[in-house]
Design a protein around this motif. Structure first.
Motif, PDB file in Angstrom:
ATOM      1  N   TRP A  20      -1.348  -2.993 -30.645  1.00 12.74           N
ATOM      2  CA  TRP A  20      -0.279  -2.107 -30.216  1.00 12.74           C
ATOM      3  C   TRP A  20       1.030  -2.532 -30.850  1.00 12.74           C
ATOM      4  O   TRP A  20       1.366  -3.711 -30.875  1.00 12.74           O
ATOM      5  CB  TRP A  20      -0.136  -2.147 -28.700  1.00 12.74           C
ATOM      6  CG  TRP A  20      -1.226  -1.423 -28.000  1.00 12.74           C
ATOM      7  CD1 TRP A  20      -2.317  -1.978 -27.392  1.00 12.74           C
ATOM      8  CD2 TRP A  20      -1.346  -0.013 -27.820  1.00 12.74           C
ATOM      9  NE1 TRP A  20      -3.111  -1.003 -26.864  1.00 12.74           N
ATOM     10  CE2 TRP A  20      -2.530   0.215 -27.105  1.00 12.74           C
ATOM     11  CE3 TRP A  20      -0.567   1.076 -28.191  1.00 12.74           C
ATOM     12  CZ2 TRP A  20      -2.955   1.476 -26.757  1.00 12.74           C
ATOM     13  CZ3 TRP A  20      -0.993   2.349 -27.845  1.00 12.74           C
ATOM     14  CH2 TRP A  20      -2.168   2.528 -27.135  1.00 12.74           C
ATOM     15  N   SER A  22       5.343  -1.246 -31.096  1.00 11.69           N
ATOM     16  CA  SER A  22       6.361  -0.421 -30.478  1.00 11.69           C
ATOM     17  C   SER A  22       7.673  -0.631 -31.214  1.00 11.69           C
ATOM     18  O   SER A  22       7.981  -1.742 -31.643  1.00 11.69           O
ATOM     19  CB  SER A  22       6.522  -0.827 -29.011  1.00 11.69           C
ATOM     20  OG  SER A  22       7.476  -0.035 -28.369  1.00 11.69           O
ATOM     21  N   SER A  36       5.437   3.911 -29.089  1.00  8.69           N
ATOM     22  CA  SER A  36       4.400   2.919 -29.332  1.00  8.69           C
ATOM     23  C   SER A  36       3.193   3.580 -29.952  1.00  8.69           C
ATOM     24  O   SER A  36       2.970   4.776 -29.769  1.00  8.69           O
ATOM     25  CB  SER A  36       3.986   2.245 -28.022  1.00  8.69           C
ATOM     26  OG  SER A  36       5.088   1.599 -27.427  1.00  8.69           O
ATOM     27  N   TYR A  38      -1.046   2.516 -31.692  1.00  9.10           N
ATOM     28  CA  TYR A  38      -2.098   1.533 -31.913  1.00  9.10           C
ATOM     29  C   TYR A  38      -2.479   1.582 -33.378  1.00  9.10           C
ATOM     30  O   TYR A  38      -2.797   2.637 -33.912  1.00  9.10           O
ATOM     31  CB  TYR A  38      -3.319   1.838 -31.038  1.00  9.10           C
ATOM     32  CG  TYR A  38      -4.318   0.697 -31.008  1.00  9.10           C
ATOM     33  CD1 TYR A  38      -4.178  -0.309 -30.073  1.00  9.10           C
ATOM     34  CD2 TYR A  38      -5.358   0.628 -31.909  1.00  9.10           C
ATOM     35  CE1 TYR A  38      -5.079  -1.358 -30.030  1.00  9.10           C
ATOM     36  CE2 TYR A  38      -6.261  -0.424 -31.877  1.00  9.10           C
ATOM     37  CZ  TYR A  38      -6.111  -1.409 -30.933  1.00  9.10           C
ATOM     38  OH  TYR A  38      -6.993  -2.454 -30.896  1.00  9.10           O
ATOM     39  N   PHE A  69       5.356   0.169 -25.147  1.00  6.64           N
ATOM     40  CA  PHE A  69       5.182  -1.272 -25.099  1.00  6.64           C
ATOM     41  C   PHE A  69       6.548  -1.924 -25.184  1.00  6.64           C
ATOM     42  O   PHE A  69       7.365  -1.559 -26.030  1.00  6.64           O
ATOM     43  CB  PHE A  69       4.284  -1.762 -26.239  1.00  6.64           C
ATOM     44  CG  PHE A  69       2.840  -1.800 -25.875  1.00  6.64           C
ATOM     45  CD1 PHE A  69       2.216  -3.003 -25.602  1.00  6.64           C
ATOM     46  CD2 PHE A  69       2.114  -0.638 -25.761  1.00  6.64           C
ATOM     47  CE1 PHE A  69       0.878  -3.042 -25.231  1.00  6.64           C
ATOM     48  CE2 PHE A  69       0.781  -0.664 -25.407  1.00  6.64           C
ATOM     49  CZ  PHE A  69       0.160  -1.873 -25.141  1.00  6.64           C
ATOM     50  N   GLY A  90      -3.027  -4.582 -24.233  1.00  4.19           N
ATOM     51  CA  GLY A  90      -3.856  -3.392 -24.136  1.00  4.19           C
ATOM     52  C   GLY A  90      -5.344  -3.651 -24.032  1.00  4.19           C
ATOM     53  O   GLY A  90      -6.129  -2.713 -24.020  1.00  4.19           O
TER      54      GLY A  90
END
Length: 178
Positions: A20, A22, A36, A38, A69, A90
């Motif tokens: 993740w 952000s 954010s 992934y 995040f 996560g």
């Protein structure tokens, strides 16, 4: 200006591992937004369904409406009736709280706000660890939020702008006209 959960402050970063990420972007007038995402390791074959990862976290199957995040470990996913949190980047998620209505979330200096329908606004005073619903004098379906500081927040509804300068204790309503 740019602030990534990795600590970098450039407009772009080189992603070295899956996970993740952000970024908070702030313009010269102080307006900011955080998003954010992934990042996956690029694999040669993406056609095999067994190679896909399910990102809709357990313990819910509800559609995520917003994700944020705060750093590389702590993050939140918002759906229409729950706030989910993670403290391990996560890998695992838990329902932190059930909410009546939720749509968007925003953080500034570890203070968080969530907006939803029927005038629903929730506030967290420390990195999303706990949330309280604020009393609001309006019932609009809220659709935009800008957190300037822990006490100064602007929220939009249908043809209305709501603002507070005391952390949500008092709200000022302005009409938005064309």
């Amino acid at each position: 200006s740019y602030f990534w959960n990795t600590g970098e402050t450039t407009s772009t970063i080189y992603i070295k591992k899956e996970g993740w990420y952000s970024v908070t972007v702030q313009n010269e007038t102080g307006c900011s937004a955080t998003k954010s995402f992934y990042a996956y390791i690029n694999k040669p074959s993406a056609g095999d369904p067994n190679e896909w990862k399910l990102l809709n976290p357990q313990p819910t199957a509800l559609t995520g409406l917003d994700i944020c995040f705060l750093n590389s470990q702590i993050g939140y996913i918002l759906n229409e009736s729950q706030i989910l949190g993670t403290s391990d980047a996560g890998k695992t998620w838990k329902v932190l709280m059930k909410v009546n209505s939720a749509r968007l979330m925003a953080f500034k200096n570890n203070y968080g706000y969530i907006i939803g329908n029927y005038g629903a606004i929730y506030k967290s005073t420390y990195m999303g660890a706990g949330w309280n619903r604020l009393n609001t004098p309006f019932t609009d379906n809220l659709n935009g939020i800008s957190v300037i500081s822990k006490d100064t927040v602007f929220v939009t509804g249908t043809n209305k702008l709501y603002s507070t300068f005391d952390g949500g204790q008092h709200w000022i309503t302005s009409n938005i006209t064309n």
